[in-house]
Design an enzyme around this catalytic site. Structure first.
Site, PDB file in Angstrom:
ATOM      1  N   LYS A 104      -2.184  -2.502   2.485  1.00  0.00           N
ATOM      2  CA  LYS A 104      -2.190  -1.046   2.703  1.00  0.00           C
ATOM      3  C   LYS A 104      -3.536  -0.573   3.256  1.00  0.00           C
ATOM      4  CE  LYS A 104      -1.301  -0.115  -1.607  1.00  0.00           C
ATOM      5  NZ  LYS A 104      -1.290  -1.507  -2.098  1.00  0.00           N
ATOM      6  N   ARG A 124       1.842   6.702  -6.609  1.00  0.00           N
ATOM      7  CA  ARG A 124       2.187   5.457  -7.291  1.00  0.00           C
ATOM      8  C   ARG A 124       3.178   5.691  -8.424  1.00  0.00           C
ATOM      9  NH1 ARG A 124      -2.930   2.559  -5.735  1.00  0.00           N
ATOM     10  NH2 ARG A 124      -2.814   0.430  -6.476  1.00  0.00           N
ATOM     11  N   ARG A 174      -1.254  -5.887 -12.680  1.00  0.00           N
ATOM     12  CA  ARG A 174      -1.103  -4.856 -11.630  1.00  0.00           C
ATOM     13  C   ARG A 174       0.230  -5.016 -10.897  1.00  0.00           C
ATOM     14  NH1 ARG A 174      -6.025  -6.205  -8.419  1.00  0.00           N
ATOM     15  NH2 ARG A 174      -5.413  -4.568  -6.957  1.00  0.00           N
ATOM     16  N   ARG A 221      -9.668 -11.971  -1.713  1.00  0.00           N
ATOM     17  CA  ARG A 221     -10.155 -10.707  -1.126  1.00  0.00           C
ATOM     18  C   ARG A 221     -11.666 -10.549  -1.355  1.00  0.00           C
ATOM     19  NH1 ARG A 221      -7.143  -5.087  -2.042  1.00  0.00           N
ATOM     20  NH2 ARG A 221      -7.283  -5.599  -4.255  1.00  0.00           N
ATOM     21  N   ARG A 244     -13.630  -7.809  -6.180  1.00  0.00           N
ATOM     22  CA  ARG A 244     -13.221  -6.734  -7.090  1.00  0.00           C
ATOM     23  C   ARG A 244     -12.905  -7.318  -8.456  1.00  0.00           C
ATOM     24  NH1 ARG A 244      -8.915  -2.798  -4.228  1.00  0.00           N
ATOM     25  NH2 ARG A 244      -8.105  -2.763  -6.337  1.00  0.00           N
TER      26      ARG A 244
HETATM   27  P1  ADP Z   1      -3.964  -3.433  -0.452  1.00  0.00           P
HETATM   28  O1  ADP Z   1      -4.781  -2.260   0.030  1.00  0.00           O
HETATM   29  O2  ADP Z   1      -2.495  -3.256  -0.213  1.00  0.00           O
HETATM   30  O3  ADP Z   1      -4.264  -3.839  -1.873  1.00  0.00           O
HETATM   31  P2  ADP Z   1      -5.663  -4.969   1.395  1.00  0.00           P
HETATM   32  O4  ADP Z   1      -5.524  -4.261   2.695  1.00  0.00           O
HETATM   33  O5  ADP Z   1      -6.930  -4.776   0.619  1.00  0.00           O
HETATM   34  O6  ADP Z   1      -4.366  -4.684   0.457  1.00  0.00           O
HETATM   35  O7  ADP Z   1      -5.443  -6.522   1.685  1.00  0.00           O
HETATM   36  C1  ADP Z   1      -5.599  -7.484   0.627  1.00  0.00           C
HETATM   37  C2  ADP Z   1      -6.290  -8.733   1.191  1.00  0.00           C
HETATM   38  O8  ADP Z   1      -5.427  -9.371   2.115  1.00  0.00           O
HETATM   39  C3  ADP Z   1      -7.585  -8.448   1.936  1.00  0.00           C
HETATM   40  O9  ADP Z   1      -8.485  -9.512   1.716  1.00  0.00           O
HETATM   41  C4  ADP Z   1      -7.147  -8.383   3.392  1.00  0.00           C
HETATM   42  O10 ADP Z   1      -8.185  -8.763   4.278  1.00  0.00           O
HETATM   43  C5  ADP Z   1      -6.009  -9.409   3.417  1.00  0.00           C
HETATM   44  N1  ADP Z   1      -4.930  -9.079   4.337  1.00  0.00           N
HETATM   45  C6  ADP Z   1      -4.436  -7.842   4.625  1.00  0.00           C
HETATM   46  N2  ADP Z   1      -3.411  -7.922   5.503  1.00  0.00           N
HETATM   47  C7  ADP Z   1      -3.257  -9.251   5.759  1.00  0.00           C
HETATM   48  C8  ADP Z   1      -2.352 -10.018   6.606  1.00  0.00           C
HETATM   49  N3  ADP Z   1      -1.407  -9.399   7.334  1.00  0.00           N
HETATM   50  N4  ADP Z   1      -2.465 -11.357   6.606  1.00  0.00           N
HETATM   51  C9  ADP Z   1      -3.414 -11.957   5.856  1.00  0.00           C
HETATM   52  N5  ADP Z   1      -4.308 -11.328   5.067  1.00  0.00           N
HETATM   53  C10 ADP Z   1      -4.222  -9.983   5.013  1.00  0.00           C
HETATM   54  P1  AMP Z   2      -6.187   0.135  -5.216  1.00  0.00           P
HETATM   55  O1  AMP Z   2      -7.536   0.184  -4.582  1.00  0.00           O
HETATM   56  O2  AMP Z   2      -5.160   0.948  -4.467  1.00  0.00           O
HETATM   57  O3  AMP Z   2      -5.739  -1.266  -5.514  1.00  0.00           O
HETATM   58  O4  AMP Z   2      -6.349   0.891  -6.623  1.00  0.00           O
HETATM   59  C1  AMP Z   2      -7.233   0.373  -7.610  1.00  0.00           C
HETATM   60  C2  AMP Z   2      -6.962   1.051  -8.939  1.00  0.00           C
HETATM   61  O5  AMP Z   2      -7.233   2.464  -8.830  1.00  0.00           O
HETATM   62  C3  AMP Z   2      -5.530   0.967  -9.462  1.00  0.00           C
HETATM   63  O6  AMP Z   2      -5.264  -0.259 -10.127  1.00  0.00           O
HETATM   64  C4  AMP Z   2      -5.501   2.173 -10.405  1.00  0.00           C
HETATM   65  O7  AMP Z   2      -6.180   1.912 -11.614  1.00  0.00           O
HETATM   66  C5  AMP Z   2      -6.316   3.207  -9.631  1.00  0.00           C
HETATM   67  N1  AMP Z   2      -5.453   4.003  -8.739  1.00  0.00           N
HETATM   68  C6  AMP Z   2      -5.493   4.051  -7.378  1.00  0.00           C
HETATM   69  N2  AMP Z   2      -4.570   4.893  -6.912  1.00  0.00           N
HETATM   70  C7  AMP Z   2      -3.912   5.396  -7.982  1.00  0.00           C
HETATM   71  C8  AMP Z   2      -2.821   6.293  -8.155  1.00  0.00           C
HETATM   72  N3  AMP Z   2      -2.210   6.861  -7.105  1.00  0.00           N
HETATM   73  N4  AMP Z   2      -2.425   6.578  -9.419  1.00  0.00           N
HETATM   74  C9  AMP Z   2      -3.024   6.028 -10.465  1.00  0.00           C
HETATM   75  N5  AMP Z   2      -4.026   5.144 -10.392  1.00  0.00           N
HETATM   76  C10 AMP Z   2      -4.481   4.831  -9.154  1.00  0.00           C
END
Ligand code: ADP
Ligand code: AMP
Length: 201
Positions: free
Chosen positions: A13, A88, A149, A127, A138
């Site tokens: 995302k 969410r 999660r 990541r 993270r």
């Molecule tokens: P989200 O925001 O949904 O948690 P991220 O955008 O942070 O996901 O992506 C999670 C990890 O996967 C990051 O390390 C990112 O660089 C990697 N990633 C994202 N999209 C892809 C893809 N299409 N193929 C491989 N790795 C990806």
């Molecule tokens: P993310 O960066 O989207 O993976 O979010 C990291 C953490 O932030 C989540 O595991 C939640 O603890 C909190 N968080 C982010 N967005 C929301 C949301 N819309 N509602 C509740 N908690 C959230």
């Protein structure tokens, strides 16, 4: 355009929100990033959100919705936005709908990124994020918290995609392939919605 990106942790995302938002000329708004900024800035909101985030739980709706209301009131969100990580829960989705309706607006499109669990775990376990310019991991990407999660996503966030599907707003995109391929699929969905909107007017 007012767009929501849905999908489990690790679906991409954040990655897609950045590129798609640039393409659309609107801000990408990640609630996770906003919360992390509050945690590192030591604000009251950060203090209250931190325990939930560390445990991999959701921050309570009331705090999350208030924060999003403030963020969407900023001038840069006036022309639209790409939301990453919000809503969410169904109550958050209902609040967002009501908030936009206050100014006679509505979402343009909701895109759900579909990635299998094995690939999600692989992405989250590798990541790397930049903190103050330095590569870092993270804390909530540790295996136990990731498992939790993913469960939270299945139980609390999955119903959000059904809620949007019932309103005809949702498009699902298979997102297990390379970043560029996913981006072109997401952009194609949004361009199609934009064209339909223009034809409909
Ligand atoms: P989200 O925001 O949904 O948690 P991220 O955008 O942070 O996901 O992506 C999670 C990890 O996967 C990051 O390390 C990112 O660089 C990697 N990633 C994202 N999209 C892809 C893809 N299409 N193929 C491989 N790795 C990806
Ligand atoms: P993310 O960066 O989207 O993976 O979010 C990291 C953490 O932030 C989540 O595991 C939640 O603890 C909190 N968080 C982010 N967005 C929301 C949301 N819309 N509602 C509740 N908690 C959230």
């Amino acid at each position: 355009m007012r767009v929501v990106l849905l999908g489990p942790p690790g679906a991409g995302k954040g990655t897609q929100a950045q590129v798609v938002a640039r393409h659309l000329g609107v801000p990408a708004i990640s609630t996770g990033d906003v919360f992390r900024d509050h945690v590192s800035g030591g604000t009251e909101l950060g203090r209250r959100a931190r325990a939930c985030m560390d445990a991999g739980d959701l921050v309570p709706d009331e705090l999350t919705v208030a924060m999003v209301r403030d963020r969407l009131a900023s001038p840069d969100a006036g022309e639209g936005f790409v939301l990453d990580g919000f809503p969410r829960t169904v109550p958050q989705a209902e609040h967002l709908r009501a908030l936009l309706a206050e100014t006679d607006l509505a979402l343009t499109s909701v895109v759900e990124l579909l990635v299998d669990t094995q690939e999600l775990v692989r992405r989250l376990s590798t990541r790397v994020v930049l903190v103050d310019g330095r590569p870092s991991r993270r804390e909530d990407d540790d295996p136990d918290t990731v498992r939790h999660r993913l469960t939270v996503h299945e139980t609390q966030t999955r119903p959000v995609s059904e809620w949007y599907a019932a309103q005809g707003l949702l498009t699902r995109v298979v997102a297990g392939g390379p970043v560029d391929e996913v981006t072109s699929d997401v952009v194609a969905v949004l361009e199609a919605v934009r064209t339909e909107g223009a034809v409909g007017r």
